[in-house]
Design a protein around this motif. Structure first.
Motif, PDB file in Angstrom:
ATOM      1  N   GLY A 131      31.172  39.044  43.420  1.00 22.06           N
ATOM      2  CA  GLY A 131      32.276  39.007  44.421  1.00 22.06           C
ATOM      3  C   GLY A 131      31.935  38.009  45.509  1.00 22.06           C
ATOM      4  O   GLY A 131      32.518  37.935  46.785  1.00 22.06           O
ATOM      5  N   ALA A 132      30.957  36.865  45.201  1.00 19.97           N
ATOM      6  CA  ALA A 132      30.619  36.130  46.355  1.00 19.97           C
ATOM      7  C   ALA A 132      31.807  34.969  46.613  1.00 19.97           C
ATOM      8  O   ALA A 132      31.684  34.229  47.470  1.00 19.97           O
ATOM      9  CB  ALA A 132      29.333  35.332  45.958  1.00 19.97           C
ATOM     10  N   GLY A 133      32.761  34.761  45.744  1.00 19.21           N
ATOM     11  CA  GLY A 133      33.753  33.517  45.911  1.00 19.21           C
ATOM     12  C   GLY A 133      33.648  32.617  45.048  1.00 19.21           C
ATOM     13  O   GLY A 133      34.173  31.322  45.490  1.00 19.21           O
ATOM     14  N   TRP A 134      33.051  32.668  44.041  1.00 18.45           N
ATOM     15  CA  TRP A 134      32.568  31.350  43.098  1.00 18.45           C
ATOM     16  C   TRP A 134      33.823  30.978  42.480  1.00 18.45           C
ATOM     17  O   TRP A 134      34.107  29.861  42.351  1.00 18.45           O
ATOM     18  CB  TRP A 134      31.559  31.879  42.174  1.00 18.45           C
ATOM     19  N   ASP A 135      34.763  31.879  42.339  1.00 19.98           N
ATOM     20  CA  ASP A 135      36.174  31.252  41.770  1.00 19.98           C
ATOM     21  C   ASP A 135      36.922  30.411  42.766  1.00 19.98           C
ATOM     22  O   ASP A 135      37.750  29.786  42.278  1.00 19.98           O
ATOM     23  CB  ASP A 135      36.933  32.656  41.236  1.00 19.98           C
ATOM     24  N   GLN A 136      36.680  30.618  44.022  1.00 18.55           N
ATOM     25  CA  GLN A 136      37.377  29.751  44.997  1.00 18.55           C
ATOM     26  C   GLN A 136      36.991  28.391  44.822  1.00 18.55           C
ATOM     27  O   GLN A 136      37.776  27.408  45.557  1.00 18.55           O
ATOM     28  CB  GLN A 136      37.000  30.304  46.313  1.00 18.55           C
ATOM     29  N   LEU A 137      35.984  28.038  43.973  1.00 15.08           N
ATOM     30  CA  LEU A 137      35.539  26.343  44.008  1.00 15.08           C
ATOM     31  C   LEU A 137      36.556  25.844  42.700  1.00 15.08           C
ATOM     32  O   LEU A 137      36.537  24.811  42.740  1.00 15.08           O
ATOM     33  CB  LEU A 137      34.224  26.416  43.373  1.00 15.08           C
ATOM     34  N   ILE A 138      37.415  26.674  42.168  1.00 15.48           N
ATOM     35  CA  ILE A 138      38.271  26.262  41.134  1.00 15.48           C
ATOM     36  C   ILE A 138      39.604  25.742  41.578  1.00 15.48           C
ATOM     37  O   ILE A 138      40.274  26.340  42.384  1.00 15.48           O
ATOM     38  CB  ILE A 138      38.519  27.105  40.235  1.00 15.48           C
ATOM     39  N   VAL A 162      34.228  32.327  37.170  1.00 10.44           N
ATOM     40  CA  VAL A 162      35.153  33.335  37.429  1.00 10.44           C
ATOM     41  C   VAL A 162      34.109  34.516  36.986  1.00 10.44           C
ATOM     42  O   VAL A 162      34.220  35.582  37.751  1.00 10.44           O
ATOM     43  CB  VAL A 162      36.380  33.473  36.435  1.00 10.44           C
ATOM     44  N   ALA A 163      33.437  34.456  35.933  1.00  8.95           N
ATOM     45  CA  ALA A 163      32.610  35.678  35.561  1.00  8.95           C
ATOM     46  C   ALA A 163      31.482  36.044  36.526  1.00  8.95           C
ATOM     47  O   ALA A 163      31.216  37.173  36.569  1.00  8.95           O
ATOM     48  CB  ALA A 163      31.803  35.274  34.144  1.00  8.95           C
ATOM     49  N   GLN A 164      31.034  34.899  37.116  1.00  4.55           N
ATOM     50  CA  GLN A 164      29.984  35.081  38.078  1.00  4.55           C
ATOM     51  C   GLN A 164      30.746  35.873  39.308  1.00  4.55           C
ATOM     52  O   GLN A 164      30.015  36.634  40.042  1.00  4.55           O
ATOM     53  CB  GLN A 164      29.155  33.763  38.605  1.00  4.55           C
ATOM     54  N   ASN A 165      31.737  35.372  39.588  1.00  8.69           N
ATOM     55  CA  ASN A 165      32.368  36.033  40.720  1.00  8.69           C
ATOM     56  C   ASN A 165      32.828  37.478  40.379  1.00  8.69           C
ATOM     57  O   ASN A 165      32.556  38.231  41.525  1.00  8.69           O
ATOM     58  CB  ASN A 165      33.679  35.327  41.307  1.00  8.69           C
ATOM     59  N   ASN A 166      33.256  37.845  39.183  1.00  5.52           N
ATOM     60  CA  ASN A 166      33.366  39.233  38.883  1.00  5.52           C
ATOM     61  C   ASN A 166      32.279  39.892  38.853  1.00  5.52           C
ATOM     62  O   ASN A 166      32.321  41.199  39.289  1.00  5.52           O
ATOM     63  CB  ASN A 166      33.970  39.085  37.515  1.00  5.52           C
ATOM     64  N   SER A 167      31.168  39.433  38.770  1.00  3.76           N
ATOM     65  CA  SER A 167      29.874  40.049  38.859  1.00  3.76           C
ATOM     66  C   SER A 167      29.400  40.351  40.273  1.00  3.76           C
ATOM     67  O   SER A 167      28.845  41.331  40.564  1.00  3.76           O
ATOM     68  CB  SER A 167      28.921  39.048  38.220  1.00  3.76           C
TER      69      SER A 167
END
Length: 526
Positions: free
Chosen positions: A212-219, A205-210
């Motif tokens: 915006g690539a969509g890393w949080d969609q892996l959760i 989530v923190a990486q996606n906040n940085s």
């Protein structure tokens, strides 16, 4: 005729384990070993399951029954989706207790765990016997989709035992491994701490906040909002094909631009030696003379490492796959702009330092207390002087394997012990693509031992392992002429194979052994 390679490819793609029509040669003697399963979760309701191919029973599919001792060989059912005829849920004791199970010689083995609920395994019919339908982490119709489950992989034969934890598909339950051999030597892979899954999710989530690539969609979330599992990027793309679509574009363009005039040097770490390539003047491909070319890969190609330019080609397959494994690995770790000497010029500290990188792999490695575990298919490629990152254990003379579920093995004390005892992996062990080994029938009389890695005997659809070349050419290992002739043959691989390629590792200075790896990549194949 289906081989181990074929059936393991099917297992990875369709979550179905089937017996091959080309059987794994049975060992001259049968044997068993003990797995001790330690419940370090917070639940008194934890189940274990064992699936695999029984080497000494015609390579038949089997599960262990609930007693943890008796192999159950399911009869060929009449229809797809048939239920098991035996109870194969092995109950672990209360929190803090240890349950012992007995493992026969096994190819393609998996040790599964579930917390709170039992896993549903089903059976499909086939010409080679009952197929075991295994859980899927990306099929929302799977009866196990919303359950908390995970697995580690193993193989066990007269040659040795091999076991690993893998994050190539997803992350869910912390699993730690501790292998003791008959001499009392203990080796260990810590795995994740008890809160490792949430740590990974929070950092994604923190990486996606940085960026915006969509890393949080892996959760993947549970109904109560807590984290059920974290998918690898390929699994995320399965759900959302546009995810990461242009993520790698600028980085790949810079790489292709850089090697127009500067050669990209790749050490195959095998008999091909070192090869070099350059980008074409039109920036469309990097060509390694006499080997083949690599066009610019897509995000799915990079994360999956088996499609597009990294798929098997019609000619020169083995060497091209070897180079592709190192190229795709360097892209995942974002080291191609800083190191033109792959992988010998790299250090673990140089991995994932670019803002565009495989942040899933970076975050998962960082969450493991010893930093180890497969996070993408070729995570075992690297400088031979650096500590291996893939996190596997193997031994030719195992006594017991302690498997801790829930994070109990990932402690600060163990971390300190491992750091004090850490040694670089032996230089004669390499895990990456090499030429096709002789067929088992041709080498049984020449090789006293043989083994597999992660899931399967002799052949595996991920990649092949090889011996690292020693510094002194005069000290390099040589093979008998019969083996040298056979090793020149190319690996026969179908272009439709989704992820792994056959992996073979020749190890030990006195004996050569065949040794495979799941995928470590066990991608969610739907």
């Amino acid at each position: 005729m289906s081989t181990i390679n074929d059936v393991l490819t099917q297992q990875e793609k369709h979550h179905i384990l089937a017996a091959p029509s080309k059987k794994v040669p049975a060992a001259a003697t049968s044997g068993t070993t003990t797995f001790n399963l330690y419940n370090s979760t917070t639940s008194n309701t934890v189940y274990a399951y064992v699936t695999g191919l029984a080497i000494n029973n015609n390579s038949s599919t089997y599960l262990l029954e609930a007693d943890g001792v008796t192999p159950y060989y399911p009869a060929n059912p009449s229809s797809n989706g048939s239920a098991l005829a035996q109870n194969c849920s092995i109950p672990l004791g209360a929190v803090g207790s240890t349950t012992s199970i007995t493992i026969p010689y096994t190819a393609g083995g998996r040790l599964w765990f579930s917390i709170g609920s039992q896993i549903t395994f089903l059976l499909n019919p086939s010409s080679t016997g009952a197929q075991i339908v295994e859980p899927s982490s990306t099929n929302t119709s799977d009866p196990n989709y919303n359950l908390t489950w995970d697995f580690c992989e193993f193989s066990y034969s007269s040659a040795e035992i091999y076991v690993n934890i893998s994050y190539v598909d997803f992350v869910c339950i912390p699993i730690g491994l501790e292998l003791t051999n008959t001499s009392g030597t203990v080796t260990h892979v810590s795995g994740l701490p008890a809160n490792g899954l949430e740590t990974i999710a929070n950092n994604l989530v923190a990486q996606n906040n940085s960026d915006g690539a969509g890393w949080d969609q892996l959760i993947v979330k549970k109904s109560d909002g807590s984290t059920l599992r974290v998918l690898n990027p390929t699994g995320g793309i399965d759900f959302n094909p546009s995810l990461f679509q242009n993520y790698w574009s600028s980085y790949v363009n810079q790489v292709w631009d850089q090697y127009v005039s500067t050669p990209l040097v790749v050490d195959t770490q095998y008999t091909w030696g070192t090869v070099s390539g350059n980008t074409s003047n039109d920036r469309s491909s990097i060509t390694f003379n006499g080997i083949g070319s690599f066009t610019k890969p897509s995000a799915a190609d990079i994360f999956g490492q088996n499609t597009g330019p990294f798929a098997a080609q019609a000619t020169n397959t083995a060497e091209l796959l070897n180079v592709g494994a190192r190229l795709s690995t360097a892209i995942n770790r974002s080291t191609l702009l800083t190191d033109a000497n792959q992988p010998d010029g790299e250090t673990v500290a140089s991995y994932y330092t670019n803002s565009i990188t495989n942040h899933y792999a970076r975050i998962v490695h960082a969450a493991n207390l010893d930093g180890k575990g497969y996070c993408f298919p070729y995570d075992d490629v690297g400088n031979s002087n650096e500590v291996d990152q893939s996190g596997y254990l193997s031994d030719p003379s195992p006594q017991t394997l302690l498997v801790t579920v829930g994070g109990g093995n990932a402690s600060a004390k163990l971390r300190a012990r491992l750091a004090a005892a850490e040694r670089p992996r032996p230089r004669f062990v390499r895990r990456s693509l090499a030429p096709m080994v002789p067929r088992i029938e041709e080498i049984e009389e020449q090789l006293p031992e043989y083994r597999d890695l992660e899931k399967g005997e002799y052949e595996h659809p991920k990649l092949m392992n090889e011996i690292a070349r020693p510094e002194d050419p005069a000290s390099r290992l040589t093979l008998p002429p019969a083996l040298e002739r056979t090793f020149g043959k190319y690996l026969e691989v179908s272009s439709g194979i989704p992820f792994h390629r056959t992996r073979v590792e020749l190890i030990r200075s006195r004996k050569f052994a065949i040794h495979h790896s799941m995928y470590a990549y066990v991608r969610p194949w739907n």
